[in-house]
Motif scaffolding. Structure first.
Motif, PDB file in Angstrom:
ATOM      1  N   VAL A 152       0.833  -1.209   0.000  1.00 11.55           N
ATOM      2  CA  VAL A 152       0.000   0.000   0.000  1.00 11.55           C
ATOM      3  C   VAL A 152       0.864   1.254   0.000  1.00 11.55           C
ATOM      4  N   ARG A 153       1.905   1.255   0.857  1.00  3.38           N
ATOM      5  CA  ARG A 153       2.792   2.428   0.933  1.00  3.38           C
ATOM      6  C   ARG A 153       3.507   2.650  -0.398  1.00  3.38           C
ATOM      7  N   LEU A 154       3.982   1.574  -1.014  1.00  4.43           N
ATOM      8  CA  LEU A 154       4.683   1.698  -2.297  1.00  4.43           C
ATOM      9  C   LEU A 154       3.756   2.241  -3.379  1.00  4.43           C
ATOM     10  N   ALA A 155       2.489   1.844  -3.343  1.00  2.00           N
ATOM     11  CA  ALA A 155       1.526   2.354  -4.317  1.00  2.00           C
ATOM     12  C   ALA A 155       1.334   3.859  -4.140  1.00  2.00           C
ATOM     13  N   VAL A 156       1.194   4.298  -2.890  1.00  3.53           N
ATOM     14  CA  VAL A 156       1.014   5.726  -2.603  1.00  3.53           C
ATOM     15  C   VAL A 156       2.245   6.510  -3.043  1.00  3.53           C
ATOM     16  N   TYR A 157       3.425   6.030  -2.643  1.00  7.36           N
ATOM     17  CA  TYR A 157       4.655   6.733  -2.997  1.00  7.36           C
ATOM     18  C   TYR A 157       4.909   6.690  -4.496  1.00  7.36           C
ATOM     19  N   GLY A 158       4.521   5.586  -5.127  1.00  9.53           N
ATOM     20  CA  GLY A 158       4.709   5.469  -6.574  1.00  9.53           C
ATOM     21  C   GLY A 158       3.868   6.474  -7.346  1.00  9.53           C
ATOM     22  N   ILE A 159       2.599   6.613  -6.949  1.00 10.67           N
ATOM     23  CA  ILE A 159       1.727   7.594  -7.601  1.00 10.67           C
ATOM     24  C   ILE A 159       2.239   9.007  -7.339  1.00 10.67           C
TER      25      ILE A 159
END
Length: 271
Positions: A15-22
């Motif tokens: 979830v964190r990687l998705a947020v940071y990726g976006i």
């Protein structure tokens, strides 16, 4: 690295990687649009960049500003998904100060790559504060990781963006665009090796501070060293094709670093 330190569950990491990726995608895209808006007159004087959408007239200035505002709002939206108020403030600082000022640096200093090293890597600070600083003050070790981490990342950026700038040496000189590629001159190969050593040494040190395991050192650190030896050993600053290929190869280097970090995390937290 912060997930490794805090033993973050895999689901939470995804979830964190998705947020940071976006957030990274929208901010970097917005920064590129802003850079093209500021540099449109420069770009029209450089052979390689005169075909860019704004410089060529394919996109209007009004269209570029509309796109810029949309991307910036999307980035700010991801900041509201962070779990730390301090991380939110760091993200605002990144977009409103570091990225806003960057295009202007090449007009006033021969070290715009150093400023880019801060602007393009400040997400490291945002993510670390969001994970490691959530609910508590950052420790001295956290601050050391942030300081040496930024030294490592900024040094890497200076290497690859100087190589990138070598594509346009003559055009930049004529147009009045300043860069480390022009500043370093005949000392460029030696100076890039110094920054590569700073990148690798600082990377190894933050691994030590964070208690990283063998995968990090064997893949991320040693892999970085091997890649830098190849990249700088085969770099030809007088060949635009060579410079573009060496610059693009840093995508692979990013994958090497990520691979070692991911393996370390998986063997510690998941397996």
């Amino acid at each position: 690295m912060s997930a490794y330190k805090t033993n973050m569950p895999l689901k939470a990491l995804i979830v964190r990687l998705a947020v940071y990726g976006i957030g990274s995608l929208t901010l970097r895209s917005a920064a590129c649009v802003w850079n093209d808006i500021c540099d449109v007159d420069f770009d029209r004087q450089v052979e390689r960049t005169k075909v860019r959408p704004l410089a060529s007239g394919a996109v209007s200035m009004a269209g570029a500003y509309t796109y810029l505002i949309s991307l910036t709002l999307a980035f700010v939206g991801t900041l509201y998904m962070l779990e730390s108020k301090e991380a939110f403030y760091q993200g605002v600082f990144d977009v409103a100060v570091l990225n806003l000022i960057y295009p202007l640096m090449k007009r006033v200093t021969y070290l715009p790559q150093a400023w880019l090293g801060l602007a393009i890597n400040w997400g490291f600070v945002v993510a670390w504060v969001d994970v490691s600083g959530r609910g508590s003050a950052l420790s001295w070790t956290d601050l050391e990781v942030l300081a040496y981490g930024m030294v490592s990342l900024a040094s890497w950026t200076i290497v690859y963006d100087t190589i990138y700038a070598c594509q346009d040496l003559n055009d930049d000189k004529r147009a009045g665009v300043k860069s480390t590629a022009l500043l370093f001159g005949s000392y460029l190969p030696a100076i890039l090796r110094i920054f590569a050593a700073l990148y690798i040494g600082s990377l190894a040190y933050i691994g030590y501070l964070n208690g990283q395991g063998a995968w990090f050192y064997g893949v991320s650190v040693v892999g970085s060293a091997i890649h830098m030896l190849w990249q700088l050993g085969t770099h030809n600053p007088m060949s635009a094709v060579n410079c573009k290929e060496r610059f693009d190869s840093n995508i692979n280097l990013g994958g090497i670093v990520t691979g070692g970090l991911l393996a370390d995390y998986l063997f510690r937290v998941v397996i």
